[in-house]
Design an enzyme around this catalytic site. Sequence first.
Site: not given
Ligand code: NDP
Length: 452
Positions: A48, A51, A178, A436
């Site tokens: 966070c 980033k 995310y 506003h």
């Molecule tokens: P997420 O779980 O949000 O997203 C993972 C992504 O990767 C999804 O789109 C998923 O697809 C895809 N994916 C998973 N496996 C594969 C694969 N084998 N091949 C291709 N694509 C794949 O994880 P992040 O890593 O983005 O973030 C982790 C966590 O960190 C989040 O859950 C969030 O809670 C937290 N976070 C929060 C933030 C914030 O509050 N602003 C910022 C960054 C992270 P599919 O949807 O199809 O499963």
Amino acid sequence: MSDRDFDLFVIGAGSGGVRASRFSAMKGARVAVAEDRFMGGTCVNVGCVPKKLFVYASHFRDEMHDATSGFGWRVDGAAFDWPTLRDNKTREIERLNGIYDGLLESAGVTSIWGRATIVDPHTVEVEGKRYTAENILVATGGWPTVPEIPGRELAVTSNELFHLEQLPKRAIVVGGGYIAVEFACIFDGLGVDVTQLYRGPLFLRGFDDDVRTHLAEQLRGRGIDLRFDTNVTAIAENGAGVRAQLTDGSTLDADLILFATGRHPNVEKLGLEEVGVELGPDRAIKVDEYSRTNVPSIWAIGDVTNRINLTPVALHEGVCLSETLFGGNPRSPDHENVPAAVFSQPPCGTVGLTEAEARVRYGDIDVYRSTFRALKHTLTGGEEKTMMKLIVDRASDKVVGLHMVGPEAGEIVQGFAVAIKAGATKADFDATIGIHPTSAEEFVTMREPVGD
Ligand code: NDP
């Protein structure tokens, strides 16, 4: 007082672990926390905080464009220098590491450096030394997952991104969550040529569909090459860069490939299974509503439990745990109506249910939606559009979902989240006077629901 070394032994000094340690110590408990990598955990070191600093950096290109295109400024000779940003960020993170250390020390928590392993339900070993404790808390967070494809070692994850030697000219970002969305936008804002690949039909699964489609349009409008239903099957070296083999049979060359394909609970080599702690199918630690595992003296909070993986949720779980253990007030964390933001450009903010979830839970709902060009862009000629949406349960008139894609969405939705948490109705929104001219006033001036 127990004859064990500590009342609470915490494994992991991330957001949840530090909060639980400090709050427990402040209630008089004898607390130790073991950490083997980052003081402050993912959020402070490779999540966070750095980033968000990068997000700020990546906004200036747009700001300078807007300033010069519409507002009469001249910005001559503007250029971006990656090492300056990276190293300034690192200095700030080191300062925060020191603050975390200081907070633990002033609360009377014993910090222990090294990898901790649970030996039995009341004993932890760190670097060959054993410590006994009434309670053990596992707060070890998560770790990036990279799929098992040929050449995976050529990809970077969010762990490495913050220390890159050079900013790539072309980057491939894999994933639709995310981290992928945020870094696609950060790279784009810093002038990198970005292709984002997502395996499904529309990214940000779990978010409201209007948020997902609207954001996809905005990112494409910025020039990000966003490709859905596309994944990477293999990566090969290509000179100083990489060549990705895609599921559609084509290849894509870049200087860097980022896998932001989810994170998994950090449970390896902790001795959990050996002492009988149950894990779920996703290998997250299973806990009850008080964050207690099936072994009564062992507790777990934060991403390692894979409930809602957000820093403020881990902090809240840490506070509840200290109340439960040492406050004489068993308290289970509240996971309802947790607001969240994706720091994309433009950012998304959300609290409550998506339209699809609200239809399932309430049946009869009204949806209010507004899409508009922000006042600022009347002078810049910018095409970026803001989208706001309210979802109202018709029977109770309660606003059960609130979503936004647009500048400062995180800041705006944080305020509205209080209203949603307090059970505000659409009539309460209607009775609130707007400020506003702001974008946020749109949330209190939407009068006509969109048709079903
Ligand atoms: P997420 O779980 O949000 O997203 C993972 C992504 O990767 C999804 O789109 C998923 O697809 C895809 N994916 C998973 N496996 C594969 C694969 N084998 N091949 C291709 N694509 C794949 O994880 P992040 O890593 O983005 O973030 C982790 C966590 O960190 C989040 O859950 C969030 O809670 C937290 N976070 C929060 C933030 C914030 O509050 N602003 C910022 C960054 C992270 P599919 O949807 O199809 O499963």
